[in-house]
Scaffold this motif. Structure first.
Motif, PDB file in Angstrom:
ATOM      1  N   ASN A  61      -7.726   5.386  50.037  1.00 47.55           N
ATOM      2  CA  ASN A  61      -9.641   5.261  50.358  1.00 47.55           C
ATOM      3  C   ASN A  61      -9.657   4.449  51.744  1.00 47.55           C
ATOM      4  N   ASN A  62      -9.290   4.402  52.413  1.00 45.00           N
ATOM      5  CA  ASN A  62      -9.138   3.742  53.334  1.00 45.00           C
ATOM      6  C   ASN A  62     -10.084   3.912  54.025  1.00 45.00           C
ATOM      7  N   GLN A  63     -11.013   3.782  55.606  1.00 45.31           N
ATOM      8  CA  GLN A  63     -12.203   3.755  56.375  1.00 45.31           C
ATOM      9  C   GLN A  63     -11.559   5.118  56.941  1.00 45.31           C
ATOM     10  N   GLU A  64     -10.209   5.651  57.322  1.00 44.34           N
ATOM     11  CA  GLU A  64     -10.181   7.221  58.007  1.00 44.34           C
ATOM     12  C   GLU A  64      -9.688   8.162  56.521  1.00 44.34           C
ATOM     13  N   SER A  65      -9.825   8.240  55.979  1.00 41.97           N
ATOM     14  CA  SER A  65      -9.648   9.296  54.072  1.00 41.97           C
ATOM     15  C   SER A  65     -11.128   9.793  54.467  1.00 41.97           C
ATOM     16  N   ILE A  66     -11.207  10.828  54.676  1.00 44.18           N
ATOM     17  CA  ILE A  66     -13.005  11.259  54.474  1.00 44.18           C
ATOM     18  C   ILE A  66     -12.701  11.647  53.149  1.00 44.18           C
ATOM     19  N   PHE A  67     -11.634  12.187  52.431  1.00 36.93           N
ATOM     20  CA  PHE A  67     -12.027  13.137  50.884  1.00 36.93           C
ATOM     21  C   PHE A  67     -10.538  13.211  50.808  1.00 36.93           C
ATOM     22  N   GLU A  68     -10.299  12.126  48.860  1.00 38.28           N
ATOM     23  CA  GLU A  68      -8.614  11.949  49.048  1.00 38.28           C
ATOM     24  C   GLU A  68      -8.543  12.279  47.515  1.00 38.28           C
ATOM     25  N   ILE A  69      -7.356  13.082  47.263  1.00 31.66           N
ATOM     26  CA  ILE A  69      -7.057  13.241  45.490  1.00 31.66           C
ATOM     27  C   ILE A  69      -6.905  12.076  44.740  1.00 31.66           C
ATOM     28  N   GLN A  70      -7.497  11.550  44.200  1.00 28.31           N
ATOM     29  CA  GLN A  70      -6.854  10.363  43.561  1.00 28.31           C
ATOM     30  C   GLN A  70      -6.375  10.785  42.112  1.00 28.31           C
ATOM     31  N   TYR A  71      -5.091   9.396  42.055  1.00 27.11           N
ATOM     32  CA  TYR A  71      -4.234   9.031  41.324  1.00 27.11           C
ATOM     33  C   TYR A  71      -4.243   7.341  40.342  1.00 27.11           C
ATOM     34  N   LYS A  72      -3.762   7.176  38.926  1.00 29.30           N
ATOM     35  CA  LYS A  72      -4.520   5.436  38.530  1.00 29.30           C
ATOM     36  C   LYS A  72      -2.718   5.491  37.967  1.00 29.30           C
ATOM     37  N   ARG A  73      -2.414   4.699  38.201  1.00 34.47           N
ATOM     38  CA  ARG A  73      -1.607   3.659  36.921  1.00 34.47           C
ATOM     39  C   ARG A  73      -1.857   2.644  37.822  1.00 34.47           C
ATOM     40  N   SER A  74      -1.378   1.828  36.863  1.00 37.52           N
ATOM     41  CA  SER A  74      -0.972   0.661  36.607  1.00 37.52           C
ATOM     42  C   SER A  74       0.482  -0.045  36.692  1.00 37.52           C
ATOM     43  N   ALA A  75       0.751  -0.711  37.554  1.00 37.50           N
ATOM     44  CA  ALA A  75       1.974  -1.041  37.603  1.00 37.50           C
ATOM     45  C   ALA A  75       2.441  -1.857  36.515  1.00 37.50           C
ATOM     46  N   ALA A  76       1.164  -3.144  36.673  1.00 32.07           N
ATOM     47  CA  ALA A  76       1.774  -4.474  36.564  1.00 32.07           C
ATOM     48  C   ALA A  76       2.107  -3.949  34.561  1.00 32.07           C
ATOM     49  N   THR A  77       1.402  -3.359  33.800  1.00 31.52           N
ATOM     50  CA  THR A  77       1.060  -3.096  32.430  1.00 31.52           C
ATOM     51  C   THR A  77       2.057  -1.735  32.406  1.00 31.52           C
ATOM     52  N   ASN A  78       2.287  -1.189  32.881  1.00 31.34           N
ATOM     53  CA  ASN A  78       3.094   0.410  33.100  1.00 31.34           C
ATOM     54  C   ASN A  78       2.177   1.388  32.832  1.00 31.34           C
ATOM     55  N   GLN A  79       0.926   1.826  32.630  1.00 29.11           N
ATOM     56  CA  GLN A  79       0.137   2.142  32.210  1.00 29.11           C
ATOM     57  C   GLN A  79      -0.018   3.790  33.190  1.00 29.11           C
TER      58      GLN A  79
END
Length: 499
Positions: free
Chosen positions: A259-277
């Motif tokens: 989601n940087n300043q060049e990005s206009i629309f991204e397909i979003q994904y999410k995990r927590s590497a710290a907790t492996n969730q």
């Protein structure tokens, strides 16, 4: 408190309860909110809208969309890991056997069905008018996006924008591509008028005015309406979006560039590497990552650290793709990899060829669980839309200036301003530049098809794709209408060239 980040919200129960008619519901009626009782508040309407967004991660993580946009192009060769993907590469498929495009059909229409439902219900709700306008705009953007994928894959497709019963949907004929794109244009124009330029951090991932305008410019480009494409892309302002200083900044393998300043629309994904969730994840990187060694811990002889990664490398680069890059072009070392962290790989992706590079990797993943986002629209695309439209309008000087913006960021050799390249030569430059810039970003098959260059492109890589070069024909620019859908719906017709 309602969490509004798109990647935290799965397809919500209310959508499946209200819209899905494929199976009998047996839930306790007291536990279900009737559709007429929902959409009474902003929170409910926003929750339903999030449900329409929630189709995106699944669409972009499925084998289907990857196969129909990456395989059978001049940039990727399949390793033989999937018979259906290899059939696309070899152009050896029929309407009855081609399962990947059928998967795209099903998931896109499921999303459109939900978008129509939510648009209908929010339109009739009594929520604040400003909020209503924004949520309707988001849903119309999403509906246009889903139709964009469908129409690029199949051409003429059934078009509907109303809240219909499943029995009615299954009797709709195909609408001409011009009508489908006209609806997309209407949706995107209305969306652009009501969407904000940006959101706060809690709403990252939602559609913006810039996203609607960029997708609208692409639709005009695909229509070869060069002036409208140019005028619309010109509204996506430099400053609101920028080219990041380095191509590598876009594709940090540790996912620091989301989601940087060049990005206009991204397909979003999410995990927590710290907790492996894992929240919403994809497995895209596994198709491109170097093969793990038998002894474990290293990949093609290189130690990537303690993270447990996984590799099922489906693709290796064509020789044509490798040769596209000048040695000094920074995109070369991001899109391709001969080693990592100062160590050379002890084997290539195919013979002595490099692997696909950090652009495709997620080094925070856990086996097949990756949180790597996918760019669907970014500012570099706006610039190359302006370049292509300028060239087609006869303004080669401006086209060169825009192309050079992309080349300059990549440290590639610039085109001579006021040089001797004519319009046709600049078309070829733009085609190659889009290949270098957007490799792996779901665009190449659509670009080759809209240019009428698919057959030429596949025959050009005959040394890599002998069967593909022999079998490819002009009708392969589109995929067949799924056989099962034609069986169910007698009003559907097949694309030319397919049985």
């Amino acid at each position: 408190m309602l969490k509004r980040k798109i990647f935290f919200i799965p397809l919500i129960c209310i959508i499946s309860v209200f819209v899905s008619c494929e199976k009998t519901l047996t839930e306790d009626p007291q536990s279900i909110i009737a559709p007429d009782a929902f959409f009474q508040t902003e929170a409910q309407s926003r929750q339903a809208t999030n449900g329409v967004y929630s189709h995106l991660p699944g669409i972009f993580n499925q084998t289907g969309l990857r196969a129909v946009t990456l395989a059978g192009t001049d940039l990727f060769m399949n390793q033989g890991g999937s018979a259906t993907v290899e059939a696309i590469q070899d152009y050896n498929f029929s309407s009855a056997t081609e399962a990947n495009s059928h998967a795209v059909w099903k998931v896109c229409y499921a999303a459109i069905k939900d978008a129509n439902f939510v648009i209908s219900r929010i339109s009739a709700s009594s929520i604040d008018e400003e909020t209503k306008a924004q949520l309707l705009a988001e849903n119309k953007f999403l509906r246009a996006l889903y139709y964009f994928i469908l129409s690029n894959t199949f051409g003429d497709v059934p078009l509907w924008t109303e809240e219909l019963k499943i029995q009615e949907i299954s009797t709709l004929p195909r609408s001409p591509l011009a009508e489908v794109r006209a609806q997309m244009i209407q949706d995107l124009e209305e969306a652009a008028a009501s969407l904000p330029a940006r959101y706060d951090a809690s709403n990252i991932g939602r559609a913006t005015k810039g996203a609607a305008l960029t997708l609208l410019a692409k639709v005009h480009l695909f229509n070869e309406d060069w002036q409208k494409a140019y005028d619309t892309a010109s509204q996506v302002k430099d400053g609101e979006y920028i080219l990041l200083p380095h191509y590598a900044d876009l594709f940090d393998p540790y996912n620091k560039s989301k989601n940087n300043q060049e990005s206009i629309f991204e397909i979003q994904y999410k995990r927590s590497a710290a907790t492996n969730q894992n929240f919403v994840v994809n497995s895209f990187y596994t198709w491109f990552f170097p093969t793990g060694d038998a002894t474990g811990g290293t990949y093609a002889g290189v130690d990537f650290g303690s993270t447990i990664l996984q590799s099922y490398p489906q693709f290796y680069p064509t020789q044509y793709m490798i040769d596209l890059y000048e040695k000094q072009d920074e995109r070369r070392e991001v899109s391709l990899a001969w080693g990592f962290n100062g160590q050379e790989f002890d084997r290539g992706s195919k013979d002595d060829r490099p692997w696909f590079g950090p652009k495709f990797w997620d080094l925070t993943a856990n086996r097949t669980a990756s949180e790597k986002n996918f760019y669907f629209l970014r500012y570099a695309d706006v610039i190359l839309i302006l370049a292509e439209a300028s060239n087609e309008l006869g303004n080669t000087v401006e086209a060169v200036a825009h192309i050079n913006m992309i080349k300059d960021r990549a440290k590639a050799e610039l085109l001579e301003v006021g040089g001797k390249l004519n319009q046709e030569q600049l078309r070829e430059v733009i085609m190659k530049e889009r290949a270098r810039e957007f490799v792996g970003e779901f665009q190449r098959k659509w670009d080759l098809s809209r240019w009428g260059k698919l057959v030429e492109a596949i025959q050009r890589i005959a040394n890599d794709s002998r069967d593909g070069a022999t079998n490819v024909q002009a009708h392969h620019a589109l995929f067949p209408i799924p056989y099962d859908e034609i069986v169910k719906n007698g009003k559907l017709t097949q694309n030319p060239g397919y049985n």
